[in-house]
Design an enzyme around this catalytic site. Structure first.
Site, mmCIF file in Angstrom:
data_model
loop_
_atom_site.group_PDB
_atom_site.id
_atom_site.type_symbol
_atom_site.label_atom_id
_atom_site.label_comp_id
_atom_site.label_asym_id
_atom_site.label_seq_id
_atom_site.Cartn_x
_atom_site.Cartn_y
_atom_site.Cartn_z
ATOM 1 N N SER A 49 0.818 -1.307 -0.197
ATOM 2 C CA SER A 49 0.098 0.119 -0.038
ATOM 3 C C SER A 49 0.862 1.225 -0.026
ATOM 4 O O SER A 49 2.106 1.227 0.359
ATOM 5 C CB SER A 49 -0.867 0.077 1.205
ATOM 6 O OG SER A 49 0.093 0.070 2.407
ATOM 7 N N ASP A 84 -1.185 -1.581 -3.858
ATOM 8 C CA ASP A 84 -2.539 -2.175 -3.524
ATOM 9 C C ASP A 84 -3.098 -0.778 -3.250
ATOM 10 O O ASP A 84 -2.693 -0.049 -2.831
ATOM 11 C CB ASP A 84 -2.199 -2.666 -1.944
ATOM 12 C CG ASP A 84 -3.294 -3.354 -1.786
ATOM 13 O OD1 ASP A 84 -4.238 -3.665 -2.481
ATOM 14 O OD2 ASP A 84 -3.598 -3.349 -0.342
ATOM 15 N N GLU A 135 -10.513 -1.498 -9.999
ATOM 16 C CA GLU A 135 -11.795 -1.839 -9.043
ATOM 17 C C GLU A 135 -13.049 -1.114 -9.610
ATOM 18 O O GLU A 135 -12.973 0.071 -9.683
ATOM 19 C CB GLU A 135 -11.284 -1.360 -7.617
ATOM 20 C CG GLU A 135 -12.190 -1.670 -6.730
ATOM 21 C CD GLU A 135 -11.657 -1.354 -5.067
ATOM 22 O OE1 GLU A 135 -10.553 -1.610 -4.891
ATOM 23 O OE2 GLU A 135 -12.417 -0.934 -4.470
ATOM 24 N N HIS A 177 -12.279 -4.845 4.302
ATOM 25 C CA HIS A 177 -10.882 -5.138 4.653
ATOM 26 C C HIS A 177 -10.929 -5.010 6.265
ATOM 27 O O HIS A 177 -11.930 -4.458 6.913
ATOM 28 C CB HIS A 177 -9.923 -3.815 4.279
ATOM 29 C CG HIS A 177 -9.691 -3.618 2.699
ATOM 30 N ND1 HIS A 177 -10.167 -2.511 2.266
ATOM 31 C CD2 HIS A 177 -9.186 -4.339 2.274
ATOM 32 C CE1 HIS A 177 -9.632 -2.674 1.052
ATOM 33 N NE2 HIS A 177 -9.218 -3.756 0.814
ATOM 34 N N GLY A 208 -9.861 -8.201 1.016
ATOM 35 C CA GLY A 208 -10.401 -8.580 2.556
ATOM 36 C C GLY A 208 -10.416 -10.003 3.079
ATOM 37 O O GLY A 208 -11.366 -10.518 3.565
ATOM 38 N N ASN A 229 -6.829 -11.347 -1.508
ATOM 39 C CA ASN A 229 -5.631 -10.390 -0.601
ATOM 40 C C ASN A 229 -5.757 -10.449 0.764
ATOM 41 O O ASN A 229 -6.959 -10.601 1.235
ATOM 42 C CB ASN A 229 -5.941 -8.978 -0.892
ATOM 43 C CG ASN A 229 -5.799 -8.455 -2.488
ATOM 44 O OD1 ASN A 229 -5.486 -9.566 -3.288
ATOM 45 N ND2 ASN A 229 -5.819 -7.169 -2.829
ATOM 46 N N THR A 232 -4.379 -8.056 7.229
ATOM 47 C CA THR A 232 -4.718 -7.929 8.660
ATOM 48 C C THR A 232 -4.324 -9.285 9.464
ATOM 49 O O THR A 232 -3.622 -9.067 10.296
ATOM 50 C CB THR A 232 -6.110 -7.576 8.866
ATOM 51 O OG1 THR A 232 -6.437 -6.430 8.069
ATOM 52 C CG2 THR A 232 -6.715 -7.176 10.299
HETATM 53 P P1 13P Z 1 -7.463 -7.787 4.817
HETATM 54 O O1 13P Z 1 -6.589 -6.718 5.440
HETATM 55 O O2 13P Z 1 -8.794 -7.854 5.390
HETATM 56 O O3 13P Z 1 -6.842 -9.105 4.834
HETATM 57 O O4 13P Z 1 -7.710 -7.204 3.420
HETATM 58 C C1 13P Z 1 -6.456 -6.995 2.610
HETATM 59 C C2 13P Z 1 -6.678 -6.345 1.387
HETATM 60 O O5 13P Z 1 -7.783 -6.752 0.712
HETATM 61 C C3 13P Z 1 -5.458 -5.656 0.635
HETATM 62 O O6 13P Z 1 -5.787 -4.930 -0.393
#
Ligand code: 13P
Length: 287
Positions: A49, A84, A135, A177, A208, A229, A232
């Protein structure tokens, strides 16, 4: 081996599995991901990111680190360095900095503006050998303590954006996310099926990935998702393992305060999480 994400996602689409995008935050993260994918002979997309890049002092630092580590660890599997949720200017910066893949997130713009900017970036990315993700329908998530539920993308808009020559498409299907709230309704598979049918077989991306139940992941893959992806979840397992080490007083034993020791349980936890995801997504031995 650095690569763009076109080949790995085409193979994934044909083979009905998904390639993981694992977001990286620092050297430990990168090393944990690279070592794990090499062990499992899996392709991978390193998600970066703009915020994480800023933390690491810039996109060029990230490219230099990943390139050097890829060589030092003799990584034989394909590895993409992917922006990202990029803004237009960030996408250009990443192309300049040697990334192999970008995501342009124009989901907050009107569809006309999203089309316009995506189209321009497709030309520039492809001219430079990068893959590009776009997106439609913004992905929800926590922002200043408020959890947005995430939009359901309109299949017609997905069709339009997919027709611009992008390599893979992120479409909102109720995914968000971060950690899913207890009242989350789950992924909207009817929407996914419609998007899949409307977009002519382009690999679809599920953002997410943290906390989506296994059966939903498998169903999403069966309906055209080829990239998932995860960010978290690695942060949570890293933090839990680090907490356990400190709470056990290990940092006070001998040289346990040495960062190379203190960060090891978190490092191992990331490796374990990445391994679980790769086995679940089915990309092991697909390099
Ligand atoms: P999470 O943080 O929910 O795993 O999502 C990551 C994501 O989609 C990055 O673009």
């Amino acid at each position: 081996m650095l690569a763009n994400a076109v080949g790995m996602l085409k193979k994934a689409k044909d083979g009905r599995y998904a390639v993981a995008q694992i977001n990286i935050n620092n050297l430990e993260w990168t090393k944990a991901v690279l070592q794990t994918v090499e062990e499992l002979k899996s392709p991978v997309i390193l998600g970066v990111s703009a915020g994480a890049a800023k933390y690491m002092t810039g996109f060029a630092t990230v490219t230099a680190m990943v390139k050097a580590m890829d060589a030092a660890l003799n990584i034989s599997v394909p590895v993409a360095i992917h922006l990202d949720h990029g803004k237009y200017g960030e996408a250009l910066e990443c192309i300049e900095a040697g990334f192999t893949s970008i995501m342009f997130d124009g989901s907050h713009f009107s569809i006309e503006e999203n089309v316009e900017k995506t189209k321009e970036l497709v030309q520039i990315a492809h001219k430079n050998g990068l893959s590009i993700e776009a997106e439609v329908g913004s992905i929800g998530g926590e922002e200043d303590g408020v959890i947005g539920m995430g939009e359901i993308a309109d299949p017609e808009q997905c069709k339009l954006i997919a027709s611009l020559g992008i390599d893979f498409l992120a479409a909102g299907i109720g995914n968000i996310h971060g950690v899913y709230p207890p009242n989350w309704k789950g992924l909207d598979f009817d929407a996914l099926e419609k998007i899949h049918n409307a977009t002519g077989g382009i690999p679809l991306v599920l953002h997410g990935g943290t906390g989506i139940p296994e059966d939903m992941i498998k169903k999403a893959i069966s309906l055209g998702v080829s990239k998932i992806n995860v960010n978290t979840e690695c942060q949570l397992t890293f933090a839990a393992a680090t907490r356990k080490y400190i709470e056990a007083g290990k940092d006070r034993e001998s040289k346990g305060f040495d960062p190379r020791k203190l960060l090891t349980p978190g490092f191992e936890a990331i490796k374990q999480t990445v391994k679980e995801k790769i086995l679940l997504f089915g990309s092991d031995n697909k390099a």
